[in-house]
Design a protein around this motif. Sequence first.
Motif, PDB file in Angstrom:
ATOM      1  N   TRP A  67       4.398   9.725  -7.312  1.00  0.00           N
ATOM      2  CA  TRP A  67       5.488   9.736  -8.287  1.00  0.00           C
ATOM      3  C   TRP A  67       4.949   9.936  -9.709  1.00  0.00           C
ATOM      4  O   TRP A  67       5.425  10.785 -10.453  1.00  0.00           O
ATOM      5  N   THR A  68       3.946   9.152 -10.070  1.00  0.00           N
ATOM      6  CA  THR A  68       3.433   9.180 -11.438  1.00  0.00           C
ATOM      7  C   THR A  68       2.787  10.521 -11.744  1.00  0.00           C
ATOM      8  O   THR A  68       3.045  11.118 -12.801  1.00  0.00           O
ATOM      9  N   LEU A  69       1.950  10.991 -10.806  1.00  0.00           N
ATOM     10  CA  LEU A  69       1.276  12.270 -11.057  1.00  0.00           C
ATOM     11  C   LEU A  69       2.290  13.403 -11.117  1.00  0.00           C
ATOM     12  O   LEU A  69       2.215  14.266 -11.993  1.00  0.00           O
ATOM     13  N   ALA A  70       3.244  13.383 -10.189  1.00  0.00           N
ATOM     14  CA  ALA A  70       4.226  14.473 -10.151  1.00  0.00           C
ATOM     15  C   ALA A  70       5.103  14.455 -11.403  1.00  0.00           C
ATOM     16  O   ALA A  70       5.273  15.486 -12.064  1.00  0.00           O
ATOM     17  N   CYS A  71       5.633  13.282 -11.727  1.00  0.00           N
ATOM     18  CA  CYS A  71       6.541  13.203 -12.883  1.00  0.00           C
ATOM     19  C   CYS A  71       5.815  13.571 -14.173  1.00  0.00           C
ATOM     20  O   CYS A  71       6.326  14.346 -14.985  1.00  0.00           O
ATOM     21  N   THR A  72       4.604  13.020 -14.339  1.00  0.00           N
ATOM     22  CA  THR A  72       3.869  13.285 -15.577  1.00  0.00           C
ATOM     23  C   THR A  72       3.448  14.752 -15.623  1.00  0.00           C
ATOM     24  O   THR A  72       3.662  15.442 -16.630  1.00  0.00           O
ATOM     25  N   GLY A  73       2.852  15.217 -14.531  1.00  0.00           N
ATOM     26  CA  GLY A  73       2.341  16.590 -14.504  1.00  0.00           C
ATOM     27  C   GLY A  73       3.440  17.611 -14.737  1.00  0.00           C
ATOM     28  O   GLY A  73       3.309  18.499 -15.594  1.00  0.00           O
ATOM     29  N   ILE A  74       4.546  17.451 -14.018  1.00  0.00           N
ATOM     30  CA  ILE A  74       5.609  18.463 -14.124  1.00  0.00           C
ATOM     31  C   ILE A  74       6.315  18.377 -15.482  1.00  0.00           C
ATOM     32  O   ILE A  74       6.569  19.395 -16.116  1.00  0.00           O
TER      33      ILE A  74
ATOM     34  N   GLU B  75       9.814   3.914  -2.728  1.00  0.00           N
ATOM     35  CA  GLU B  75       9.581   2.562  -3.250  1.00  0.00           C
ATOM     36  C   GLU B  75       8.269   2.531  -4.037  1.00  0.00           C
ATOM     37  O   GLU B  75       7.191   2.449  -3.466  1.00  0.00           O
ATOM     38  N   THR B  76       8.385   2.589  -5.346  1.00  0.00           N
ATOM     39  CA  THR B  76       7.204   2.504  -6.207  1.00  0.00           C
ATOM     40  C   THR B  76       6.809   1.028  -6.361  1.00  0.00           C
ATOM     41  O   THR B  76       7.554   0.139  -5.942  1.00  0.00           O
TER      42      THR B  76
ATOM     43  N   TRP C  64       0.839  -1.212   0.000  1.00  0.00           N
ATOM     44  CA  TRP C  64       0.000   0.000   0.000  1.00  0.00           C
ATOM     45  C   TRP C  64       0.867   1.254   0.000  1.00  0.00           C
ATOM     46  O   TRP C  64       0.557   2.237  -0.662  1.00  0.00           O
ATOM     47  N   ASN C  65       1.970   1.169   0.736  1.00  0.00           N
ATOM     48  CA  ASN C  65       2.914   2.296   0.711  1.00  0.00           C
ATOM     49  C   ASN C  65       3.444   2.488  -0.713  1.00  0.00           C
ATOM     50  O   ASN C  65       3.522   3.609  -1.213  1.00  0.00           O
ATOM     51  N   ALA C  66       3.767   1.360  -1.372  1.00  0.00           N
ATOM     52  CA  ALA C  66       4.286   1.438  -2.748  1.00  0.00           C
ATOM     53  C   ALA C  66       3.232   2.037  -3.692  1.00  0.00           C
ATOM     54  O   ALA C  66       3.565   2.824  -4.581  1.00  0.00           O
ATOM     55  N   LEU C  67       1.976   1.689  -3.465  1.00  0.00           N
ATOM     56  CA  LEU C  67       0.904   2.259  -4.303  1.00  0.00           C
ATOM     57  C   LEU C  67       0.813   3.768  -4.096  1.00  0.00           C
ATOM     58  O   LEU C  67       0.668   4.538  -5.052  1.00  0.00           O
ATOM     59  N   ARG C  68       0.891   4.186  -2.827  1.00  0.00           N
ATOM     60  CA  ARG C  68       0.826   5.624  -2.524  1.00  0.00           C
ATOM     61  C   ARG C  68       2.003   6.359  -3.169  1.00  0.00           C
ATOM     62  O   ARG C  68       1.829   7.397  -3.802  1.00  0.00           O
ATOM     63  N   VAL C  69       3.189   5.765  -3.033  1.00  0.00           N
ATOM     64  CA  VAL C  69       4.386   6.396  -3.614  1.00  0.00           C
ATOM     65  C   VAL C  69       4.245   6.447  -5.135  1.00  0.00           C
ATOM     66  O   VAL C  69       4.565   7.453  -5.769  1.00  0.00           O
ATOM     67  N   THR C  70       3.726   5.365  -5.713  1.00  0.00           N
ATOM     68  CA  THR C  70       3.567   5.317  -7.172  1.00  0.00           C
ATOM     69  C   THR C  70       2.610   6.405  -7.651  1.00  0.00           C
ATOM     70  O   THR C  70       2.859   7.055  -8.678  1.00  0.00           O
ATOM     71  N   LEU C  71       1.525   6.601  -6.895  1.00  0.00           N
ATOM     72  CA  LEU C  71       0.552   7.632  -7.269  1.00  0.00           C
ATOM     73  C   LEU C  71       1.207   9.011  -7.247  1.00  0.00           C
ATOM     74  O   LEU C  71       1.113   9.780  -8.220  1.00  0.00           O
TER      75      LEU C  71
ATOM     76  N   VAL D   4      12.041  12.880  -8.235  1.00  0.00           N
ATOM     77  CA  VAL D   4      11.114  13.444  -9.232  1.00  0.00           C
ATOM     78  C   VAL D   4      11.840  14.504 -10.069  1.00  0.00           C
ATOM     79  O   VAL D   4      11.755  14.516 -11.296  1.00  0.00           O
ATOM     80  N   ALA D   5      12.595  15.380  -9.394  1.00  0.00           N
ATOM     81  CA  ALA D   5      13.314  16.449 -10.121  1.00  0.00           C
ATOM     82  C   ALA D   5      14.261  15.845 -11.147  1.00  0.00           C
ATOM     83  O   ALA D   5      14.315  16.279 -12.307  1.00  0.00           O
ATOM     84  N   ALA D   6      14.991  14.814 -10.714  1.00  0.00           N
ATOM     85  CA  ALA D   6      15.948  14.176 -11.627  1.00  0.00           C
ATOM     86  C   ALA D   6      15.226  13.512 -12.797  1.00  0.00           C
ATOM     87  O   ALA D   6      15.648  13.623 -13.947  1.00  0.00           O
ATOM     88  N   TYR D   7      14.109  12.863 -12.498  1.00  0.00           N
ATOM     89  CA  TYR D   7      13.389  12.138 -13.548  1.00  0.00           C
ATOM     90  C   TYR D   7      12.726  13.114 -14.530  1.00  0.00           C
ATOM     91  O   TYR D   7      12.746  12.898 -15.743  1.00  0.00           O
TER      92      TYR D   7
END
Lengths: 423, 317
Positions: free
Chosen positions: B100-107, B271-272, B91-98, B187-190
Amino acid sequence: MKILNSASALAIAAMTFAGGTAFAAEKELVIFNWLGGSERDLIIALEEGFTAKYPDYEIKDINPAAGGDDPRSGIRSAMLSGEEFDLLLNTWPSFEKELVAADLISPIDAAWEQYGWSQALNDSWRNLAKHDGKTYGAYFIAGNRSGVWYRPDTLAKAGIAGEPTQWKDFLSSFSALKEIGMLPVSIGARSWAQTEWFENALLRTAGPAFAKELSEHKVAWTDDRVKETFRNLRDMLEADCCAEPGAMLSSHWTDAADAVLKNKKAGFMLIGSWANQRAKNEYGLTPIKDYSYMQFPVIKPEYGNAMSVDGKNFLVMKQAKNPEGAELFIDFVLSKEGSAIIAAQNLATPSANVDPSSYDPIVRKYAQILPLVDVFFVLDDLLPAELSGEFRISLQKFLRDPSDASIDSVTAALEAKASELYQ
Amino acid sequence: MSVQHGSILTSQTQAGPFAGLATRLFGGNLRRADWIAFALLAPTLIFFSIGVLYPLFETIRVSFLDWTGLSQPKPAGFSNYTKLFSDANFWNALRVTLTWTLACTGISVAIGWSVALISGLAPKQTAPFRVAIFAAYGISETASGLMWLGILQPDFGLLNGILRLVGLEGWASPWLGEPSTAIWGVVAAYVWTQAGLPLLTCYAAIQAIPKSQLEAAHMDGASHFQILRYIMAPLSLPGVRIAIFINLLNSLKAFDMIHILTAGGPIRATETVGYFMYQESVIYFKQGYGAASTVVLLLAVIVCSIPLILDKASESK
């Protein structure tokens, strides 16, 4: 030389198919050697020594192309893909146990008696490779995992006379180091190096017998001796030993080694004996003169003789086509000739056949005490991989928050994971 | 030959490529053109089967096993899946993935689209920036990760060095060592590596805007901002949609950058699900459990892909 690596074996196979004259050795020994760097050079040197002594043998040395952070992944992949070999190099007792459970390796007790390996290895080393009363491996490399590394000139500058061998003296040396603008202790806790501190503190607080029981989950991780170990480490943190938690959690042991041995930014670091190679080969330092180590400070005198060690052994595979050759190779590795090759590469062997005068001063320092101390294999390598992961993360949590509540929380989490895995 | 080729095209355009094929296939009266089509498709189908379908079905099969890779596999039913959803780390990985994905894609898309819009107004002047941003997309994640590791290093890192230089020492931080900041460091690096793609797709969409529309707007007295706001922005949306889709999928699959910068830490803060899967399968040797998390990740990717597939399907109609 009759050592074939995977590439040369392929070339010979190609020549054969192309109509060239193939040669077939009378006896082939296949060794799965996943090591890299100077340790790989050692295995190659041992293989060359063996084929020089036994010319009717030819060795095929398999080196997996990939394995990521954990070489066990490469070994598993090779096994799954049907790779066949006689000997497997191993360094994880927990993995050895898994191989025994999967009936993939053979006991070597008969060979042990036949070749008289007890003359070379004492019982504590033999016991490290015993599972269900049978011996599966013979250790030929031993490493000290209780070495606290420092630079003599740093201690001299801070006015610290001699090595602080007692825990109390160790903690009180921090103020002198801080006075000269140094961080007393550097811990690289990004991945696993924080476990070294816990393991050594555990050995010095509760002794090797308790550590063994803990590794087998015969005592709970919530036992007060585990908590006492955490509290001892807390004393070190409260003595302002270290950088802020974030800095520890973002650095590796290599950063700690750089800080202590190369850049003179910190006083002490705890890591395995491979730091010797790094200090000599990468920093160009002279052992003893420029850098040295002391054994982890004594917390309780009754456990002052304990030492955390690691080691490497060879396991004979069940599917070995040449088990006699495999045992003969182990015998060579433990022999006087084999031990001389190991010592020449500046690694310590637990074999009594070694001439300690051929070691460099750092290796000699711990090799000489190896037969005298109560050795305990590095705890992290004894734990199931998943518990090892939880162990590392629990210690990261503790470094961020060493309170009693946090100690209760991390020991409870470790106990919960251990209970799940040791069912 | 040309007539038969033409007949294939005709059947595709009128009733789709498979119209009548099933009837012919099962009726046993395939035409010569059908055989040619199969022959042309065969290499792709073979490689797709070996490279995608077999691993996919094998992963699904393994997800129903209890297997360390050495032991004999034991049937596990749905236990890997039920355990997965009761695992706090998953569940932690799901939260991190959410996050991560929104931040990386959005930014990444926001940066790429913004630069594309500005570039649309001043193509010549912004060319060096476009090249620089897109060049980062061409650098391997491993190389970028190592570079960012140097930037974010606590003691000698560039970022903390600059902060100390300008008197903001209090802001200097072990970015990758603190659970609260580590995710944003990664996120910044990605984003740095990923912003080039949205820039490319959005700029291509802007380039496709008919010049006559822009000239008409100029002649009508529209300001640069109005042209950007009312013409370029809405007409570049197809490029934005593609960028969102591709960046979303790339973010879900991201591994190298996380592995190099934080290895999922500290304390699982980065941890995604992709990294969780690696930990379980490769580090902890729980092949079945790791495979179950792979299947869940695959379903997430499919769910994310549906809007674009539907969008493309409606466009083709």
